[in-house]
Design a protein around this motif. Structure first.
Motif, mmCIF file in Angstrom:
data_model
loop_
_atom_site.group_PDB
_atom_site.id
_atom_site.type_symbol
_atom_site.label_atom_id
_atom_site.label_comp_id
_atom_site.label_asym_id
_atom_site.label_seq_id
_atom_site.Cartn_x
_atom_site.Cartn_y
_atom_site.Cartn_z
ATOM 1 N N GLN A 119 22.930 50.441 -34.532
ATOM 2 C CA GLN A 119 24.186 50.430 -33.772
ATOM 3 C C GLN A 119 25.388 50.469 -34.707
ATOM 4 N N ARG A 120 25.358 49.643 -35.751
ATOM 5 C CA ARG A 120 26.492 49.626 -36.679
ATOM 6 C C ARG A 120 26.628 50.980 -37.358
ATOM 7 N N ARG A 121 25.491 51.573 -37.753
ATOM 8 C CA ARG A 121 25.542 52.866 -38.452
ATOM 9 C C ARG A 121 26.130 53.946 -37.555
ATOM 10 N N GLU A 122 25.711 53.993 -36.302
ATOM 11 C CA GLU A 122 26.228 55.005 -35.366
ATOM 12 C C GLU A 122 27.738 54.847 -35.175
ATOM 13 N N ARG A 123 28.217 53.611 -35.065
ATOM 14 C CA ARG A 123 29.647 53.377 -34.833
ATOM 15 C C ARG A 123 30.470 53.745 -36.073
ATOM 16 N N LEU A 124 29.949 53.421 -37.245
ATOM 17 C CA LEU A 124 30.661 53.771 -38.469
ATOM 18 C C LEU A 124 30.697 55.281 -38.663
ATOM 19 N N GLU A 125 29.604 55.965 -38.343
ATOM 20 C CA GLU A 125 29.581 57.432 -38.469
ATOM 21 C C GLU A 125 30.584 58.069 -37.514
ATOM 22 N N TYR A 126 30.663 57.545 -36.296
ATOM 23 C CA TYR A 126 31.625 58.073 -35.335
ATOM 24 C C TYR A 126 33.044 57.889 -35.871
ATOM 25 N N LEU A 127 33.306 56.738 -36.423
ATOM 26 C CA LEU A 127 34.639 56.440 -36.971
ATOM 27 C C LEU A 127 34.972 57.373 -38.130
ATOM 28 N N ALA A 128 34.025 57.558 -39.049
ATOM 29 C CA ALA A 128 34.270 58.424 -40.217
ATOM 30 C C ALA A 128 34.480 59.874 -39.810
ATOM 31 N N GLN A 129 33.800 60.299 -38.746
ATOM 32 C CA GLN A 129 33.897 61.693 -38.312
ATOM 33 C C GLN A 129 35.158 61.949 -37.488
ATOM 34 N N HIS A 130 35.469 61.117 -36.534
ATOM 35 C CA HIS A 130 36.563 61.386 -35.601
ATOM 36 C C HIS A 130 37.917 60.837 -36.057
ATOM 37 N N PHE A 131 37.912 59.947 -37.045
ATOM 38 C CA PHE A 131 39.170 59.395 -37.551
ATOM 39 C C PHE A 131 39.195 59.519 -39.071
ATOM 40 N N ALA A 132 38.874 60.746 -39.536
ATOM 41 C CA ALA A 132 38.720 60.990 -40.981
ATOM 42 C C ALA A 132 40.001 60.731 -41.761
ATOM 43 N N ASP A 133 41.150 60.897 -41.100
ATOM 44 C CA ASP A 133 42.428 60.723 -41.799
ATOM 45 C C ASP A 133 42.976 59.307 -41.714
ATOM 46 N N SER A 134 42.259 58.424 -41.046
ATOM 47 C CA SER A 134 42.772 57.054 -40.882
ATOM 48 C C SER A 134 42.410 56.210 -42.102
#
Length: 488
Positions: free
Chosen positions: A460-475
């Protein structure tokens, strides 16, 4: 009798309860020895054979002065009753006792006068040694100490119980309206006012008066003035007819006062302190008027009745609205709910019902407005958050996962959902916000906090972190997410 306020721990009338205890203490302890003393006095009366002189004298006096049905009744009883009852009849006739003490019945020329006078004096000495006789209010005497004591004394158990019931009912209301100290002052001052009325009315007479009813009557007068034209619920009875009715409190004042005056003039021989009641009512009403004028009345307490009545009306209207919703009578339900909301805004159950009206029969704009009010409701306890959660889930379904609400409203709901461990709902809400406002400030931070809720090294943590890195790459949170992913 006013019956429109329930007693709870929050509004318990402390001074009133203390006054009730004090009245009970005086009656059950300080006055408890009076019966023994009176029995001793009666025994002395019979042993000294005072009756051989006074019984015939009282009969002759009644025949000479009989001017009422009561006098004729007494005359009949003096011929038929037991000796102890005859003594009671003599002792309850203040006019005869006054004449007796003035030597107008048994005069010094009588051969038995000296013996009679000595024995009568000793009898009265024993009789008057009771606590009641030593402390009760005396007619024709202005004695502040006796006036004070008389407020807490009673002539019998029924007298005590009746007064304490009224004291509890009126004390709950008046003490709450005035606060403990003003209330205590009004009670005591009202008792003195009633006592002065009794002394003035009976000036020149001989007799005693006692009881809390004068002070309680002052509470009655104060109650009427404090509540004024506010409508209150009262219980009334007229022979076999009894019911509840709602009337302005001030309406009770002429009824209560008029009843005392009526009885004072036409039922004066009932041995009831109608004069004290009337004086207490007037004194209490005047005192309350002054206290209200100078701001001593707690309006918030007084107005609680109107608020409670309004809440009861709202509860009935809300129940009717739910019935209309169940029958899909949306317009009727909305009218009721909007009236409640306008009169008492900010009630979650009403907002949710309005949302249901919009869900079943409203335009998209109405649905969005109703949903926004529910989802923006400040939630701190789990049950409230659960209700908002259910509405949020339904709203997301209604708009196919593309909410039209202000993104800040939706984002502010994430933390409450996480607080009750509704992770699936929080995830759905974050995805929905991302679809409509992908660049919303604070969204990346919310995703990062959401990711850290999952256990370390979990899928679960890995999926959420991957989503964050992909969709908010500039944050600023994307590098942190990639670092945590590399650490495994």
């Amino acid at each position: 009798m006013p019956l429109h306020r329930r007693m709870t721990l929050a509004n318990a009338p402390v001074v009133t309860l203390a006054l009730i205890l004090l009245n009970c203490f005086v009656f059950f302890f300080l006055q408890s020895g009076d019966d023994r003393v009176l029995r001793h006095a009666l025994d002395y009366y019979q042993q000294s054979q005072l009756g051989l002189i006074e019984f015939p004298a009282y009969g002759d006096w009644l025949r000479d002065h009989a001017d009422s049905h009561d006098d004729m009744q007494r005359l009949t009883l003096m011929q038929t009753e037991r000796p102890e009852r005859k003594v009671a009849l003599i002792e309850s006739d203040p006019e005869f006792l006054a004449a007796l003490h003035a030597d107008l019945v048994i005069n010094p020329m009588n051969a038995d006068y000296a013996v009679w006078h000595a024995r009568r004096t000793e009898f009265e000495h024993i009789r008057d040694s009771t606590f009641t006789a030593r402390h009760a209010l005396r007619f024709s005497h202005i004695e502040p100490g006796r006036m004070l004591w008389a407020m807490f004394m009673h002539g019998g158990l029924e007298h005590l119980i009746g007064n304490m019931i009224f004291l509890l009912i009126l004390g709950l209301l008046v003490e709450g309206a005035l606060g403990p100290w003003w209330y205590l002052g009004l009670y005591l001052a009202g008792g003195f006012g009633a006592s002065f009325t009794t002394v003035a009315w009976h000036w020149g007479d001989h007799g005693l008066a006692l009881g809390a009813s004068g002070a309680i009557a002052a509470l009655m007068g104060a109650y009427c003035v404090i509540w004024g034209l506010r409508r209150i619920r009262v219980f009334y009875w007229f022979f076999v007819v009894f019911d509840y009715v709602s009337v302005p409190a001030l309406v009770l004042l002429p009824f209560w006062f008029g009843w005392q005056v009526l009885n004072l003039w036409f039922n004066g021989g009932a041995h009831v302190g109608f004069d004290a009641h009337a004086g207490g009512i007037v004194f209490g009403a005047g005192s309350a008027w002054l206290l209200r004028r100078y701001g001593a009345v707690r309006d918030a307490f007084v107005e609680e009745d109107a608020r409670e009545e309004k809440r009861e009306g709202h509860a009935m209207a809300y129940t009717q609205a739910l019935e209309h919703i169940g029958k899909l009578e949306i317009s009727s339900a909305r009218n009721l709910l909007e009236r409640i909301d306008a009169d008492e805004p900010g009630q979650l159950h009403v907002l949710i019902a309005l949302y249901r009206c919009a869900r079943y029969g409203g335009a998209p704009a109405q649905l969005d407005s109703a949903a926004s009010r529910v989802l923006a409701f400040p939630a701190t306890i789990e049950s409230t958050i659960q209700e908002i959660r259910a509405t949020c889930s339904d709203y997301l379904k209604a708009c196919a996962g593309m909410p039209r609400l202000a993104p800040s409203v939706l984002l502010n709901l994430v933390n409450p959902l996480l607080r009750i461990k509704a992770d699936a709902d929080a995830r759905e809400l974050l995805h929905a916000i991302g679809k409509t406002h992908p660049n919303l400030p604070g969204l990346a931070a919310a995703w990062f906090a959401f990711a850290l809720r999952a256990p370390e090294a979990s899928l679960q943590r890995r999926e959420r972190l991957e989503y964050l890195a992909q969709h908010f790459a500039d944050s600023e949170f994307a590098p942190k997410a990639r670092f945590l992913l590399q650490q495994g």
